[in-house]
Each structure stands twice: as C-alpha cells, then as structure tokens.
Design an enzyme around this catalytic site. Structure first.
Site, mmCIF file in Angstrom:
data_model
loop_
_atom_site.group_PDB
_atom_site.id
_atom_site.type_symbol
_atom_site.label_atom_id
_atom_site.label_comp_id
_atom_site.label_asym_id
_atom_site.label_seq_id
_atom_site.Cartn_x
_atom_site.Cartn_y
_atom_site.Cartn_z
ATOM 1 N N LYS A 265 -14.639 -8.520 1.539
ATOM 2 C CA LYS A 265 -13.242 -8.930 1.425
ATOM 3 C C LYS A 265 -12.751 -9.303 2.820
ATOM 4 O O LYS A 265 -12.664 -8.438 3.701
ATOM 5 C CB LYS A 265 -12.384 -7.820 0.830
ATOM 6 C CG LYS A 265 -10.949 -8.279 0.556
ATOM 7 C CD LYS A 265 -10.364 -7.627 -0.679
ATOM 8 C CE LYS A 265 -9.046 -8.291 -1.041
ATOM 9 N NZ LYS A 265 -8.479 -7.783 -2.294
ATOM 10 N N HIS B 171 -6.740 -3.344 -10.988
ATOM 11 C CA HIS B 171 -6.816 -4.334 -9.915
ATOM 12 C C HIS B 171 -6.277 -3.775 -8.598
ATOM 13 O O HIS B 171 -6.934 -3.859 -7.562
ATOM 14 C CB HIS B 171 -6.023 -5.589 -10.309
ATOM 15 C CG HIS B 171 -6.094 -6.672 -9.293
ATOM 16 N ND1 HIS B 171 -7.041 -7.673 -9.329
ATOM 17 C CD2 HIS B 171 -5.360 -6.919 -8.179
ATOM 18 C CE1 HIS B 171 -6.876 -8.478 -8.292
ATOM 19 N NE2 HIS B 171 -5.852 -8.040 -7.583
ATOM 20 N N HIS C 216 -6.375 -2.064 -3.157
ATOM 21 C CA HIS C 216 -5.355 -1.927 -2.111
ATOM 22 C C HIS C 216 -4.897 -0.483 -1.934
ATOM 23 O O HIS C 216 -3.794 -0.251 -1.440
ATOM 24 C CB HIS C 216 -4.145 -2.806 -2.454
ATOM 25 C CG HIS C 216 -4.448 -4.267 -2.509
ATOM 26 N ND1 HIS C 216 -4.702 -5.016 -1.382
ATOM 27 C CD2 HIS C 216 -4.564 -5.111 -3.565
ATOM 28 C CE1 HIS C 216 -4.940 -6.272 -1.738
ATOM 29 N NE2 HIS C 216 -4.868 -6.359 -3.048
#
Length: 309
Positions: A242, A181, A197
């Site tokens: 996003k 993730h 990220h």
C-alpha cells in the site's frame, strides 16, 4: 514584449491557483468542534509511551499503486510494544478485536456471516453505545435530524452503515462491508490493498508477521513524532504494497466509529471530505459511501504539532 505578457499571465494564474488551493483548505468549524468534544471524551484512547510505543524510522519513498515491492525504510515494526493487558481490559477493544477474523480478505469471495458473528457485531455495537463518545455523537445526530432518538433505531442505523454486506467486486456474491474495508482491510484481484485504516489491526497483523511497515509518509517540513495520534504510512500485506495509508493511532474504536458516522450521515455526497482541526492536527477527513453504507473512511494528515496555526 511577448515574454513579458506571458510572464504576467503566469503570475495571474499562479495567484488564482494559490487562492483556489487556500479556499479548498477551509476548515469545517462545526465538525472541528464536535470532533474535539469527542476527542476529549475518549477516555479509552491509549497513551503513547505508556500503553504503546512506536518506532517511526525512515521516510518511505514513492511507489505506484499496484506495486508488489518497495524499498524498506524501516527495519523494525512500527509498533515496538503494545500493552495487550490494557487493550483487552477495555470492553470496546476486546469486542472489536473479536470481529477482525470474521472476514474473507479477497473481494469477489462472498462473505458468509454466521449467527455467532452477528452476535459479535451486536455485542460490539452495544459496548460502544455505552460510551460517552457514542452517546455524545448520538445526541449530535439527533440535533441535526440525522438519527432518531430511539437507541434501538440508532443501533440499527449503525449496523446497516457498517456491517451490511454489499458487492464491492461485481463478480461473486456480497463480499464487503464498511467495517471490513475500514478496520480489517481487503485485497482486490490479488493486486491491491484496500482499506486497513485501523491501528489495532495494523499492530496485530505486524505481530503475526503478515504486515511489514516500510516507513512513514510526510511532507519534508512536517516530520511526525512518536507520540502522534495520526500517521500516514506505507506497508506491505500478504505480498502487496500500500503506497500510502493513513490511520489514527491509539484512539478507541468508538471514537473512530463516532466521527466517521457523523461525517457520513451529515452529507449525501458520494465522497465527502472535510478539513478539521483536532487536538494538534489538521486533518482531511474522507468518507466514501456505498449506497446507505460506508464504502471507506479515513483521516489524512495535513499537518501536526500545530504547524497549521
């Protein structure tokens, strides 16, 4: 008379909300101190303008979550160059990059972990545990009673936190992990980008033309610089957008693993947030737990260039 009374209450409420907002921005000095130590120890952090160059271009606009299109305020990629020879010469980066193709992108699709992938996970952990950054993080966690001094036990703790598979989508098998993730990225129901990220993954996906940078996100009085090590950005990936994502830029994988591990282990809350001062930045650090594993973890830029001082 009534109008004056209302106005008075508006002033009182305004003051209360201002106080509440200020108190919510209280800096966690202990975490600021240990993160600053780790920052100084991060000898594998790449130097902007030397090892990589970014092109910020325009400021991205607002779009709602679940959007499939956005006005592009950046005609060129975010990363205009990265010294891949330097990147691959550092063992923690080289072993980190090997992990990025080990996952199914979509939630709801069960992950199948091969023996080779388990070996790659362990090799990566072995590499980061040799760094000064992770050694200091380990000592800190021993001191706070959150980790055992035995290195094998600490490695097992890290493996469970970051690589244990779990259900993110209730349908299907175990389809996610903290590492996937945070560092690789996922899509949910083909409608939403989750995670992603990490700056290395961002660069590699840009290079393959799978990711399209749309522009930076920032307050009007806090425009980022091209040597900043933290950015809020907007991008599209595999046909989804996003609206805003945040990531460290140029830092080593061991640095990110260390700070998010500390934040995770020093709290038992479902979602942990902490305001920290780090180098020239003020950040809101966020970790969400999935049982005893990482659900998500990321930095949110609050201010840069020491504007918070």
């Amino acid at each position: 008379m009534r109008k004056g009374y209302d106005f008075g209450w508006i002033l009182v409420l305004s003051a209360l909300f201002s106080f509440s907002d200020a108190s919510s921005q209280t800096v966690n000095q202990e975490l600021s101190n240990i993160f600053t130590e780790l920052w100084k120890l991060d000898v594998n952090r790449l130097k902007p303008g030397t090892h990589y160059n970014i092109s910020l271009q325009g400021k991205a606009g607002y779009i709602p979550q679940g959007s499939t299109s956005a006005v592009d305020h950046a005609s060129s990629p975010l990363f205009s160059s990265v010294d891949e020879v330097k990147l691959n010469s550092i063992i923690t980066y080289a072993r980190f990059i090997k992990l990025l193709d080990n996952y199914e992108r979509s939630t709801g699709v069960a992950e199948r972990v091969t023996a080779e992938e388990v070996t790659e996970n362990n090799s990566f952990l072995d590499a980061i545990l040799e760094t000064a950054v992770m050694k200091r993080a380990h000592r800190y966690l021993i001191g706070t009673g959150k980790s055992r001094s035995d290195l094998r036990q600490f490695k097992s703790q890290l493996y469970y936190m970051w690589f244990r598979l779990y259900h993110r989508d209730r349908n299907g098998g175990e389809d996610s992990s903290g590492f996937e993730h945070v560092f690789v990225g996922e899509t949910k129901f083909g409608r939403e980008i989750m995670g992603l990220h990490n700056w290395v993954q961002f660069y590699l996906q840009e290079k393959q033309e799978l990711l399209d940078y749309k522009g930076y996100k920032a307050r009007d009085n806090d425009v980022p610089d091209e040597d900043d090590h933290v950015l809020n950005v907007q991008f599209s990936w595999h046909g989804l957008v996003k609206p805003v994502a945040s990531a460290f830029i140029g830092v080593s994988p061991e640095f990110e693993m260390a700070i998010f591990t500390i934040l995770f282990l020093t709290s038992t809350e479902k979602t942990t947030t902490a305001i920290v001062n780090l180098d020239e930045y003020q950040l809101e650090m966020v970790v969400h737990r999935h049982g005893r594993s990482i659900g998500t973890a990321y930095p949110k830029m609050l201010s840069s260039n020491n504007r918070h001082l």
